[in-house]
Design a protein around this motif. Structure first.
Motif, mmCIF file in Angstrom:
data_model
loop_
_atom_site.group_PDB
_atom_site.id
_atom_site.type_symbol
_atom_site.label_atom_id
_atom_site.label_comp_id
_atom_site.label_asym_id
_atom_site.label_seq_id
_atom_site.Cartn_x
_atom_site.Cartn_y
_atom_site.Cartn_z
ATOM 1 N N GLY A 48 4.827 12.631 -3.055
ATOM 2 C CA GLY A 48 4.677 11.178 -2.968
ATOM 3 C C GLY A 48 5.059 10.654 -1.602
ATOM 4 N N PHE A 88 -7.882 -2.161 -0.384
ATOM 5 C CA PHE A 88 -7.883 -2.745 0.955
ATOM 6 C C PHE A 88 -9.280 -2.864 1.570
ATOM 7 N N ALA A 132 1.295 6.262 -7.018
ATOM 8 C CA ALA A 132 0.109 6.939 -7.557
ATOM 9 C C ALA A 132 0.277 8.450 -7.483
ATOM 10 N N VAL A 133 0.706 8.935 -6.329
ATOM 11 C CA VAL A 133 0.857 10.385 -6.173
ATOM 12 C C VAL A 133 2.020 10.886 -7.024
ATOM 13 N N PHE A 186 -0.410 7.171 4.392
ATOM 14 C CA PHE A 186 -0.976 5.825 4.275
ATOM 15 C C PHE A 186 -0.442 4.912 5.378
ATOM 16 N N ILE A 218 -7.125 4.478 -2.823
ATOM 17 C CA ILE A 218 -6.337 3.236 -2.770
ATOM 18 C C ILE A 218 -6.771 2.375 -1.588
ATOM 19 N N GLY A 249 0.819 -1.214 0.000
ATOM 20 C CA GLY A 249 0.000 0.000 0.000
ATOM 21 C C GLY A 249 0.848 1.257 0.000
ATOM 22 N N THR A 250 1.897 1.252 0.798
ATOM 23 C CA THR A 250 2.755 2.436 0.902
ATOM 24 C C THR A 250 3.415 2.732 -0.446
ATOM 25 N N LEU A 281 2.349 1.694 -3.369
ATOM 26 C CA LEU A 281 1.274 2.023 -4.312
ATOM 27 C C LEU A 281 0.874 3.502 -4.194
ATOM 28 N N VAL A 282 0.724 3.967 -2.969
ATOM 29 C CA VAL A 282 0.329 5.361 -2.745
ATOM 30 C C VAL A 282 1.430 6.295 -3.241
ATOM 31 N N PHE A 283 2.679 5.953 -2.921
ATOM 32 C CA PHE A 283 3.790 6.776 -3.400
ATOM 33 C C PHE A 283 3.758 6.858 -4.921
#
Lengths: 108, 226
Positions: B44, B98, A86-87, B51, B93, A79-80, A82-84
């Motif tokens: 980012g 999730f 995506a942003v 998150f 996300i 998740g971490t 993925l978020v990085f």
């Protein structure tokens, strides 16, 4: 730029460490909203949550990985990142090559 | 505070999406104008941190837990609209990857935790900055109070949305939601102040809203240091 590179590596490193090592230790009690829903809306609408949409890593777990700690830790890492990503890509698209544009002004 | 699937009426769910979309559109327009290439990795990193930190539920009394939101922190660091956009990505996300927060409630969740907790509460922070002394202590107090308020106001709006959806009675739900989130908000305030204090000490140039007394202006923006 060197300072920024350091900051990015440190920031990402801390985030990944938190996601992998600390998140499995997080409290598993329901959060504030879940608690209130349990109390005030048992049954009824809450039953619809049984039909919750499928997600690849439901409830921050990695399906098929034995051991809750590893499962949660892996989901956290994914998740971490993925978020990085995506942003990062959204930001790249929006920045569109601008190198030193004035940033949003403080509006007070 | 992610509203799960199946708790909102269609009207409220659509309304949430409409407001969230409008706010994100404004954020995208602004980023198109002002976001520079070198800020992008920093954006980012902050999103990744939000998150990861959101996964760390801490126990509060009553068999309940709370977790960091981060919206106000991002707003103080990157500005209100950018915070809204970052929160929208994180929440999307969390929802799609999730199953945290329902897809029907994603708009409302972005409204509560991005538009309100991030963008709107940034102006609470700005107001507090004006009212409190222009010192480090005044700055930290402004951050703390605004962070606390971001969680509490977000939970109050969440209660209103669920009430309008016919999930429960507002007179019962609002005090419960605000009560429990007043405690969770203390955690939000502590974490937000801790992170921002570390950044003010190490990389003041990254803390958009912190203008040190030597007259640093917003021309010295995030990422502009060599």
């Amino acid at each position: 730029m060197k300072r920024n590179a350091k900051f990015i590596i440190a920031g990402l490193g801390i985030s990944l460490l938190l996601a992998f090592f600390v998140s499995p230790l997080a409290s598993s009690f329901p959060d504030g909203l879940e608690k209130v829903l349990e109390k005030l809306a048992p049954g009824g609408r809450i039953e619809q949550t049984e039909h919750r949409p499928v997600a690849p890593l439901p409830d921050y777990g990695f399906p098929g990985v034995g051991g809750e700690r590893l499962s949660t830790g892996l989901a956290g890492i994914i998740g971490t990142i993925l978020v990085f990503a995506a942003v990062f890509f959204l930001g790249k698209a929006l920045a569109g090559g601008k190198s030193s544009a004035p940033i949003e002004r403080k509006r007070d | 505070m992610h509203i799960p699937h199946g708790f909102l009426s269609p009207e409220i769910a659509i309304g949430g999406y409409a407001v969230a979309a409008a706010a994100c559109a404004a954020a995208v327009r602004q980023a198109n104008r002002t976001l520079s290439e070198r800020q992008v990795p920093l954006l980012g990193v902050m999103a990744a941190f939000v998150f990861a930190a959101q996964m760390l539920n801490f126990t509060i009394p009553g068999g309940t837990s709370g977790h960091f939101l981060g919206a106000l922190m991002v707003a103080v660091l990157l500005g209100p609209l950018t915070s809204c956009l970052v929160m929208a990505v994180v929440l999307t996300i969390q929802c799609l990857g999730f199953a945290d927060g329902g897809l029907d409630a994603l708009g409302a969740n972005i409204l509560n935790m991005g538009v309100i907790a991030g963008a709107a509460c940034y102006y609470v922070f700005v107001l507090l900055r004006k009212l409190l002394p222009n010192t480090k202590a005044g700055f930290s107090a402004s951050v703390a109070i605004a962070a606390w308020f971001s969680v509490v106001s977000s939970s109050a709006l969440c209660a209103v949305e669920l009430w309008l959806s016919g999930t429960f009675a507002l007179a019962v739900a609002l005090p419960l939601m605000v009560g429990v989130h007043s405690l969770i908000g203390l955690g939000e305030a502590a974490i937000t102040v801790a992170v921002i204090t570390v950044l003010v000490e190490t990389r003041p140039d990254l803390v958009k809203a912190w203008a040190p007394s030597e007259g640093r202006t917003h021309a010295d923006e995030m990422g502009s240091s060599a």
